[in-house]
Motif scaffolding. Structure first.
Motif, PDB file in Angstrom:
ATOM      1  N   ILE A 121       1.274  -1.562  -0.127  1.00 29.05           N
ATOM      2  CA  ILE A 121       0.061  -0.326   0.174  1.00 29.05           C
ATOM      3  C   ILE A 121       0.368   1.431   0.059  1.00 29.05           C
ATOM      4  CG2 ILE A 121      -1.286   1.723   1.203  1.00 29.05           C
ATOM      5  CD1 ILE A 121      -2.474  -1.215   2.780  1.00 29.05           C
ATOM      6  N   ALA A 122       1.988   1.429   1.053  1.00 25.62           N
ATOM      7  CA  ALA A 122       2.720   2.318   1.063  1.00 25.62           C
ATOM      8  C   ALA A 122       3.447   3.210  -0.358  1.00 25.62           C
ATOM      9  CB  ALA A 122       3.703   2.702   2.289  1.00 25.62           C
ATOM     10  N   GLN A 123       4.396   2.218  -0.872  1.00 27.40           N
ATOM     11  CA  GLN A 123       4.835   2.059  -1.647  1.00 27.40           C
ATOM     12  C   GLN A 123       3.961   2.664  -3.413  1.00 27.40           C
ATOM     13  OE1 GLN A 123       7.663  -1.091  -2.538  1.00 27.40           O
ATOM     14  NE2 GLN A 123       7.992  -1.388  -0.030  1.00 27.40           N
ATOM     15  N   THR A 124       2.859   1.852  -3.235  1.00 25.54           N
ATOM     16  CA  THR A 124       1.862   2.114  -4.222  1.00 25.54           C
ATOM     17  C   THR A 124       1.803   3.665  -4.134  1.00 25.54           C
ATOM     18  OG1 THR A 124       1.707  -0.103  -4.486  1.00 25.54           O
ATOM     19  CG2 THR A 124       0.371   1.523  -6.029  1.00 25.54           C
ATOM     20  N   ALA A 125       1.053   3.423  -3.111  1.00 29.41           N
ATOM     21  CA  ALA A 125       0.776   5.411  -2.488  1.00 29.41           C
ATOM     22  C   ALA A 125       1.821   6.381  -3.015  1.00 29.41           C
ATOM     23  CB  ALA A 125       0.499   5.783  -1.180  1.00 29.41           C
ATOM     24  N   VAL A 126       2.655   5.688  -2.283  1.00 29.57           N
ATOM     25  CA  VAL A 126       4.201   7.301  -2.444  1.00 29.57           C
ATOM     26  C   VAL A 126       4.328   6.700  -4.411  1.00 29.57           C
ATOM     27  CG1 VAL A 126       5.957   7.852  -2.488  1.00 29.57           C
ATOM     28  CG2 VAL A 126       5.158   7.009  -0.351  1.00 29.57           C
ATOM     29  N   GLY A 127       4.252   5.735  -5.052  1.00 30.83           N
ATOM     30  CA  GLY A 127       4.200   5.689  -6.361  1.00 30.83           C
ATOM     31  C   GLY A 127       3.394   6.527  -7.306  1.00 30.83           C
ATOM     32  N   SER A 128       2.138   6.440  -6.353  1.00 29.42           N
ATOM     33  CA  SER A 128       1.212   7.326  -7.783  1.00 29.42           C
ATOM     34  C   SER A 128       0.917   8.691  -7.539  1.00 29.42           C
ATOM     35  CB  SER A 128      -0.583   6.729  -6.661  1.00 29.42           C
ATOM     36  OG  SER A 128      -0.493   5.083  -7.299  1.00 29.42           O
ATOM     37  N   GLY A 129       2.098   9.163  -6.117  1.00 26.61           N
ATOM     38  CA  GLY A 129       1.575  10.800  -6.251  1.00 26.61           C
ATOM     39  C   GLY A 129       1.630  11.483  -4.199  1.00 26.61           C
ATOM     40  N   LEU A 130       1.381  10.400  -4.510  1.00 27.33           N
ATOM     41  CA  LEU A 130       0.845  10.651  -2.587  1.00 27.33           C
ATOM     42  C   LEU A 130       1.665  11.100  -1.684  1.00 27.33           C
ATOM     43  CD1 LEU A 130      -1.944   8.247  -1.365  1.00 27.33           C
ATOM     44  CD2 LEU A 130      -2.346  10.408  -3.639  1.00 27.33           C
ATOM     45  N   PRO A 131       1.486  11.519  -0.725  1.00 28.00           N
ATOM     46  CA  PRO A 131       2.946  11.578   0.315  1.00 28.00           C
ATOM     47  C   PRO A 131       3.890  10.772   1.022  1.00 28.00           C
ATOM     48  CG  PRO A 131       0.983  12.971   1.275  1.00 28.00           C
ATOM     49  CD  PRO A 131       0.630  12.402  -0.143  1.00 28.00           C
ATOM     50  N   LYS A 132       5.304  10.766   1.266  1.00 25.12           N
ATOM     51  CA  LYS A 132       5.572   9.616   1.910  1.00 25.12           C
ATOM     52  C   LYS A 132       5.017   9.707   3.488  1.00 25.12           C
ATOM     53  CE  LYS A 132      10.460   7.530   3.683  1.00 25.12           C
ATOM     54  NZ  LYS A 132      11.174   7.848   3.476  1.00 25.12           N
ATOM     55  N   GLY A 133       4.728   8.525   3.954  1.00 19.78           N
ATOM     56  CA  GLY A 133       3.413   8.881   5.170  1.00 19.78           C
ATOM     57  C   GLY A 133       2.451   8.578   5.520  1.00 19.78           C
ATOM     58  N   VAL A 134       1.778   8.724   3.723  1.00 22.00           N
ATOM     59  CA  VAL A 134       0.306   8.603   4.560  1.00 22.00           C
ATOM     60  C   VAL A 134       0.143   7.530   5.293  1.00 22.00           C
ATOM     61  CG1 VAL A 134      -0.347   7.898   2.092  1.00 22.00           C
ATOM     62  CG2 VAL A 134      -1.878   9.216   2.356  1.00 22.00           C
ATOM     63  N   VAL A 135       0.475   6.348   4.367  1.00 22.94           N
ATOM     64  CA  VAL A 135       0.253   5.448   5.164  1.00 22.94           C
ATOM     65  C   VAL A 135       1.185   4.414   5.825  1.00 22.94           C
ATOM     66  CG1 VAL A 135      -0.349   2.917   5.557  1.00 22.94           C
ATOM     67  CG2 VAL A 135      -1.377   4.364   4.020  1.00 22.94           C
ATOM     68  N   ASN A 136       1.134   4.588   7.594  1.00 16.86           N
ATOM     69  CA  ASN A 136       2.187   4.342   8.091  1.00 16.86           C
ATOM     70  C   ASN A 136       2.201   2.612   9.056  1.00 16.86           C
ATOM     71  OD1 ASN A 136       4.893   5.365   8.397  1.00 16.86           O
ATOM     72  ND2 ASN A 136       4.173   7.289   8.756  1.00 16.86           N
ATOM     73  N   PHE A 137       2.735   2.160   8.601  1.00 20.97           N
ATOM     74  CA  PHE A 137       2.176   0.431   9.863  1.00 20.97           C
ATOM     75  C   PHE A 137       3.930   0.378  10.996  1.00 20.97           C
ATOM     76  CE2 PHE A 137       2.854  -3.859  10.796  1.00 20.97           C
ATOM     77  CZ  PHE A 137       1.424  -4.032  10.898  1.00 20.97           C
ATOM     78  N   ILE A 138       3.000   0.091  11.702  1.00 22.93           N
ATOM     79  CA  ILE A 138       4.565  -0.268  12.824  1.00 22.93           C
ATOM     80  C   ILE A 138       4.383  -1.440  13.008  1.00 22.93           C
ATOM     81  CG2 ILE A 138       4.376   0.009  15.792  1.00 22.93           C
ATOM     82  CD1 ILE A 138       2.606   2.623  15.748  1.00 22.93           C
ATOM     83  N   ASP A 139       5.718  -1.969  12.658  1.00 18.45           N
ATOM     84  CA  ASP A 139       5.854  -2.890  12.132  1.00 18.45           C
ATOM     85  C   ASP A 139       6.714  -3.798  13.975  1.00 18.45           C
ATOM     86  OD1 ASP A 139       8.369  -2.301  12.545  1.00 18.45           O
ATOM     87  OD2 ASP A 139       9.123  -3.141  10.437  1.00 18.45           O
ATOM     88  N   ILE A 140       6.973  -3.180  14.937  1.00 18.12           N
ATOM     89  CA  ILE A 140       6.998  -3.460  16.413  1.00 18.12           C
ATOM     90  C   ILE A 140       6.116  -3.973  17.020  1.00 18.12           C
ATOM     91  CG2 ILE A 140       8.333  -3.459  18.584  1.00 18.12           C
ATOM     92  CD1 ILE A 140       9.324  -0.893  16.872  1.00 18.12           C
ATOM     93  N   THR A 141       5.776  -5.519  17.764  1.00 20.21           N
ATOM     94  CA  THR A 141       5.238  -6.041  18.462  1.00 20.21           C
ATOM     95  C   THR A 141       4.659  -6.082  19.786  1.00 20.21           C
ATOM     96  OG1 THR A 141       6.650  -8.512  18.171  1.00 20.21           O
ATOM     97  CG2 THR A 141       4.947  -7.738  16.821  1.00 20.21           C
TER      98      THR A 141
END
Length: 411
Positions: A158-178
């Motif tokens: 999602i994040a890579q595709t969103a940024v590649g589509s012109g949306l800003p970096k950080g529009v979707v952030n996932f916390i991968d720390i459990t």
């Protein structure tokens, strides 16, 4: 964590002014990317399934975790559905003119940064991201450890595709720390998160509601009921109950208790028991129920338990009054249903039951953003402030007032 908060805050500022066309373009690209990465998603999901089996997770929870080709296709289609919905941002809710000729408009605006804390449902990652993008928000997602591999791969796509589509970096952030300490940090990240939405079991929701300093929209523990009235079509009642319990037992809109009018209990229980046992449902009944069918005796705790499993409590009641009293005492204001052919009773049930969704002659399984035509949902809100029921695009917005003047000053 702070870096993700900063990135999300900056992204939210940008997203508030992104056109509907650009948001839709990004969503369509995300949908395509999900489909193209089906194999990769399934491989990562299998790791979560294997770990879940080792931990002894129930079949219902494992079902919530599972992603197969059909479910991934449904996820991709849901994103397309969201793209096809009308953009709520900028919608004029109302407009009026004051006594001194000021022209005032009330318009929809994004909430800003939406933090979502959820458990073993990887589809929430895609639903939440899609709805936040369409409604002009950025989001910080923290899923449960049970679905960590699935969530990481989906959020990366999602994040890579969103940024590649012109949306800003950080529009979707996932916390991968459990580590659960991350949740504690999120609860108090007022400088970067505008609203928190917990989605999961009662312990998670309670923790967030009681400890957060960030504003919270409380989503629902689902201790849902079906009441079979004495005028009910019993075959209809059986079909609805079986669906509401067994279609997806591990979700919040599945029923946990059935209430049966004493006049029809002896007529419906034998056939209902047979149908439910065919689906491996364990029944726990009141003393009167146990006197009619062979089942486990229910305890006081059973009436207030959200099983999220193939277990169903059964109580025989004197009348509609007792059914309403039971729902008032044990319900969680999520979804409640009456099966009846009596119009007066149906209208009384609709009026007196305090829940986000109240049904007549239908399964509670329809309490869902997609089923309500919202494309997807961010959760089912059981509170009354701001949002209630399935939360779609409009529930992820606030509003502001635009005032046009021509030199007016207050005297």
């Amino acid at each position: 964590m702070i870096n993700k908060g900063i990135a999300s805050k900056e992204a939210a500022r940008f997203m508030a002014n992104v056109s509907a066309e650009d948001k839709n373009k990004a969503l369509i690209n995300i949908s395509k990317a999900i489909r193209e990465n089906t194999k990769r998603i399934i491989e990562e999901n299998q790791k979560d399934i294997d770990n879940g089996k080792k931990k002894g997770l129930s079949k219902a929870i494992l079902d919530r975790l599972l992603l197969d080709e059909n479910r991934i296709e449904a996820m991709a289609s849901a994103v397309e559905d969201v793209a096809g919905l009308q953009d709520p941002i900028g919608e004029v809710i109302e407009g009026f003119k004051t006594y001194n000729e000021l022209k005032i408009s009330k318009i929809r605006v994004p909430l800003g940064v939406v933090g979502i804390i959820y458990e073993a449902r990887p589809n929430v990652t895609i639903d939440a991201a899609a709805l936040c993008i369409k409604s002009g928000n950025s989001c910080i997602l923290r899923g449960g450890s049970e679905a960590i591999h699935s969530n990481i791969v989906i959020s990366d796509i999602i994040a890579q595709t969103a940024v590649g589509s012109g949306l800003p970096k950080g529009v979707v952030n996932f916390i991968d720390i459990t580590d659960r300490e991350v949740v504690d940090i999120m609860l108090k990240l007022n400088s970067y998160i505008d609203v928190l939405i917990p989605r999961g079991g009662s312990s998670l929701i309670k923790k967030v509601v009681e400890n957060a300093t960030v504003p919270v929209i409380e989503t629902g523990v689902g201790n849902c009921h079906v009441f079979v009235d004495d005028s009910a079509d019993l075959q209809k009642a059986i079909e609805i109950i079986v669906n509401a319990k067994t279609h997806r037992p591990g979700v919040c809109n599945a029923i946990e208790t059935i209430l049966i009018h004493k006049k029809v209990a002896e007529l419906i229980l034998p056939n209902l028991k047979k149908r439910l046992e065919e689906k491996n449902v364990e029944l726990r009944g009141c003393s009167e129920t146990v006197g009619l069918i062979n089942c486990k005796q229910a305890t006081e705790e059973d009436w207030s338990t959200e099983y999220l499993d193939l277990i169903l409590a059964v109580k025989i009641v004197e009348n509609l009054d007792e059914a309403l009293e039971h729902i008032y005492k044990y319900g969680t204001k999520h979804s409640e249903s009456i099966i009846t052919e009596n119009y007066t009773n149906s209208q009384r049930f609709l009026k007196e039951v305090d829940a986000a969704a109240v049904y007549v002659n239908a399964s509670t399984r329809f309490t869902d953003g997609g089923e309500f035509g919202f494309g997807a949902e961010i959760g089912i809100s059981t509170q009354k402030l701001h949002a209630r029921g399935p939360m779609g695009l409009k529930e992820l917005t606030s509003y502001k007032y635009l005032i046009y003047g021509d030199g007016q000053i207050r005297k």
